[in-house]
Design a protein around this motif. Structure first.
Motif, PDB file in Angstrom:
ATOM      1  N   GLU A 153       0.830  -1.202   0.000  1.00  0.00           N
ATOM      2  CA  GLU A 153       0.000   0.000   0.000  1.00  0.00           C
ATOM      3  C   GLU A 153       0.869   1.259   0.000  1.00  0.00           C
ATOM      4  OE1 GLU A 153      -3.693   2.095   0.065  1.00  0.00           O
ATOM      5  OE2 GLU A 153      -3.183   0.014  -0.366  1.00  0.00           O
ATOM      6  N   VAL A 154       1.944   1.260   0.780  1.00  0.00           N
ATOM      7  CA  VAL A 154       2.861   2.399   0.801  1.00  0.00           C
ATOM      8  C   VAL A 154       3.485   2.594  -0.574  1.00  0.00           C
ATOM      9  CG1 VAL A 154       5.043   3.273   1.729  1.00  0.00           C
ATOM     10  CG2 VAL A 154       3.372   2.224   3.263  1.00  0.00           C
ATOM     11  N   CYS A 155       3.926   1.515  -1.187  1.00  0.00           N
ATOM     12  CA  CYS A 155       4.524   1.598  -2.520  1.00  0.00           C
ATOM     13  C   CYS A 155       3.554   2.212  -3.527  1.00  0.00           C
ATOM     14  CB  CYS A 155       4.953   0.210  -2.998  1.00  0.00           C
ATOM     15  SG  CYS A 155       6.382  -0.486  -2.126  1.00  0.00           S
ATOM     16  N   LYS A 156       2.300   1.802  -3.458  1.00  0.00           N
ATOM     17  CA  LYS A 156       1.305   2.330  -4.390  1.00  0.00           C
ATOM     18  C   LYS A 156       1.049   3.812  -4.148  1.00  0.00           C
ATOM     19  CE  LYS A 156      -1.238  -1.969  -5.304  1.00  0.00           C
ATOM     20  NZ  LYS A 156      -2.526  -2.675  -5.150  1.00  0.00           N
ATOM     21  N   LYS A 157       0.993   4.205  -2.881  1.00  0.00           N
ATOM     22  CA  LYS A 157       0.757   5.617  -2.551  1.00  0.00           C
ATOM     23  C   LYS A 157       1.837   6.515  -3.138  1.00  0.00           C
ATOM     24  CE  LYS A 157      -2.791   5.771   0.573  1.00  0.00           C
ATOM     25  NZ  LYS A 157      -3.839   6.817   0.743  1.00  0.00           N
ATOM     26  N   LEU A 158       3.055   5.992  -3.216  1.00  0.00           N
ATOM     27  CA  LEU A 158       4.193   6.791  -3.660  1.00  0.00           C
ATOM     28  C   LEU A 158       4.617   6.471  -5.093  1.00  0.00           C
ATOM     29  CD1 LEU A 158       6.269   6.617  -0.355  1.00  0.00           C
ATOM     30  CD2 LEU A 158       4.981   8.573  -1.222  1.00  0.00           C
ATOM     31  N   ASP A 159       3.814   5.681  -5.793  1.00  0.00           N
ATOM     32  CA  ASP A 159       4.119   5.298  -7.174  1.00  0.00           C
ATOM     33  C   ASP A 159       5.498   4.662  -7.303  1.00  0.00           C
ATOM     34  OD1 ASP A 159       1.663   6.221  -8.229  1.00  0.00           O
ATOM     35  OD2 ASP A 159       2.426   8.277  -8.278  1.00  0.00           O
ATOM     36  N   ALA A 160       5.850   3.846  -6.326  1.00  0.00           N
ATOM     37  CA  ALA A 160       7.161   3.188  -6.345  1.00  0.00           C
ATOM     38  C   ALA A 160       7.109   1.915  -7.178  1.00  0.00           C
ATOM     39  CB  ALA A 160       7.592   2.861  -4.924  1.00  0.00           C
ATOM     40  N   ASP A 161       8.165   1.681  -7.936  1.00  0.00           N
ATOM     41  CA  ASP A 161       8.248   0.435  -8.697  1.00  0.00           C
ATOM     42  C   ASP A 161       9.219  -0.557  -8.072  1.00  0.00           C
ATOM     43  OD1 ASP A 161      10.787   1.401  -9.373  1.00  0.00           O
ATOM     44  OD2 ASP A 161      10.076   2.220 -11.274  1.00  0.00           O
ATOM     45  N   THR A 162       9.951  -0.110  -7.029  1.00  0.00           N
ATOM     46  CA  THR A 162      10.929  -0.975  -6.361  1.00  0.00           C
ATOM     47  C   THR A 162      10.868  -0.766  -4.860  1.00  0.00           C
ATOM     48  OG1 THR A 162      12.419  -0.867  -8.277  1.00  0.00           O
ATOM     49  CG2 THR A 162      13.371  -1.596  -6.190  1.00  0.00           C
ATOM     50  N   TYR A 163      10.849  -1.878  -4.119  1.00  0.00           N
ATOM     51  CA  TYR A 163      10.887  -1.818  -2.663  1.00  0.00           C
ATOM     52  C   TYR A 163      12.165  -2.492  -2.183  1.00  0.00           C
ATOM     53  CZ  TYR A 163      10.020  -2.704   2.240  1.00  0.00           C
ATOM     54  OH  TYR A 163      10.155  -2.744   3.612  1.00  0.00           O
ATOM     55  N   ILE A 164      12.944  -1.786  -1.357  1.00  0.00           N
ATOM     56  CA  ILE A 164      14.192  -2.319  -0.814  1.00  0.00           C
ATOM     57  C   ILE A 164      13.949  -2.763   0.623  1.00  0.00           C
ATOM     58  CG2 ILE A 164      16.598  -1.840  -0.272  1.00  0.00           C
ATOM     59  CD1 ILE A 164      16.476   0.376  -2.417  1.00  0.00           C
ATOM     60  N   SER A 165      14.146  -4.043   0.864  1.00  0.00           N
ATOM     61  CA  SER A 165      13.930  -4.623   2.187  1.00  0.00           C
ATOM     62  C   SER A 165      15.253  -4.989   2.832  1.00  0.00           C
ATOM     63  CB  SER A 165      13.053  -5.879   2.068  1.00  0.00           C
ATOM     64  OG  SER A 165      13.024  -6.596   3.278  1.00  0.00           O
ATOM     65  N   GLY A 166      15.285  -4.968   4.149  1.00  0.00           N
ATOM     66  CA  GLY A 166      16.409  -5.553   4.856  1.00  0.00           C
ATOM     67  C   GLY A 166      16.412  -7.056   4.609  1.00  0.00           C
ATOM     68  N   ILE A 167      17.548  -7.699   4.819  1.00  0.00           N
ATOM     69  CA  ILE A 167      17.655  -9.128   4.518  1.00  0.00           C
ATOM     70  C   ILE A 167      16.707  -9.946   5.379  1.00  0.00           C
ATOM     71  CG2 ILE A 167      19.523  -9.599   6.146  1.00  0.00           C
ATOM     72  CD1 ILE A 167      19.126 -11.005   2.559  1.00  0.00           C
TER      73      ILE A 167
END
Length: 227
Positions: A153-167
């Motif tokens: 949902e956060v990614c969609k709100k910000l029009d992000a195409d990539t999410y970087i996660s901790g390992i």
């Protein structure tokens, strides 16, 4: 557009800043449940060469509250104590003098909420490290949901195409949901940065970022250039 998300930790370790240095936008979580330890304390070198904790005391009976609502217990002179510990640990380090004035002023302010204190520190460290990332406070996005759904949902709100996660995200993220929503999931590639560490007999990894800055100074920023 790359984003990463993390809670507002107190004096975070270098890996925290490495992760956000890889993103265009850093979403700082303030409307999730407070977790004692990672939000209000961290580790620094001790004057005897081991490690010690610096802690911001919070008022009692707040573990059910969201981070943005957690109040600092100012009946305890924690600012004086934290600043004293930093000085005892780092006055003999080569570069602490570059950052000492900031911390002296920081701990003299009358902070009421832990989130506000942590955000101030995080912004200042990003400036020291030349990490040019936009910081967005999660509560302003008014997202709903839990775990992976919330991140999507956060990614969609910000029009992000990539999410970087901790390992660590490999242990709980539902990776298929990112693919289903056309969001590229990347995992942080980070190993503890080794450097000459004043006072320590052998290197102690993952201390607060202030340890790296105090020992490496402006060269610290070279370690946070995007891959």
């Amino acid at each position: 557009m790359k984003i990463t998300i993390h809670q507002a930790n107190y004096l975070p370790y270098p890996g925290f800043f490495h992760k956000i240095s890889q993103a265009d936008i850093f979403v700082i979580m303030d409307d999730v449940q407070f977790q004692f330890d990672i939000t209000n304390r961290n580790k620094i070198i001790s004057k005897n060469g081991g490690w010690d904790r610096v802690t911001v005391p919070v008022k009692k009976n707040q573990t059910h509250k969201k981070i943005m609502d957690i109040e600092i217990n100012n009946e305890i002179e924690w600012g004086i104590e934290n600043y004293k510990k930093l000085c005892e640990s780092y006055d003999s380090s080569k570069y602490f003098i570059n950052y000492k004035d900031y911390f002296e002023k920081l701990y003299k302010k009358n902070w009421k909420k832990i989130f506000d204190l942590n955000l101030d520190i995080i912004k200042q460290v990003c400036d020291w490290l030349d990490i040019n990332v936009e910081i967005v406070i999660e509560s302003k996005l008014k997202v709903v949901g839990e775990s992976t759904e919330r991140l999507i949902e956060v990614c969609k709100k910000l029009d992000a195409d990539t999410y970087i996660s901790g390992i660590g995200g490999k242990n709980y993220l539902v990776e298929e949901l990112f693919e289903k929503n056309d969001i590229n999931l990347q995992f942080q590639n980070y190993n503890p940065i080794r450097y000459t560490q004043n006072l320590a007999e052998s290197f102690i990894p993952n201390l607060s970022i202030i340890d790296l800055l105090s020992n490496v100074g402006l060269d610290s920023k070279k370690l946070f250039l995007p891959n």
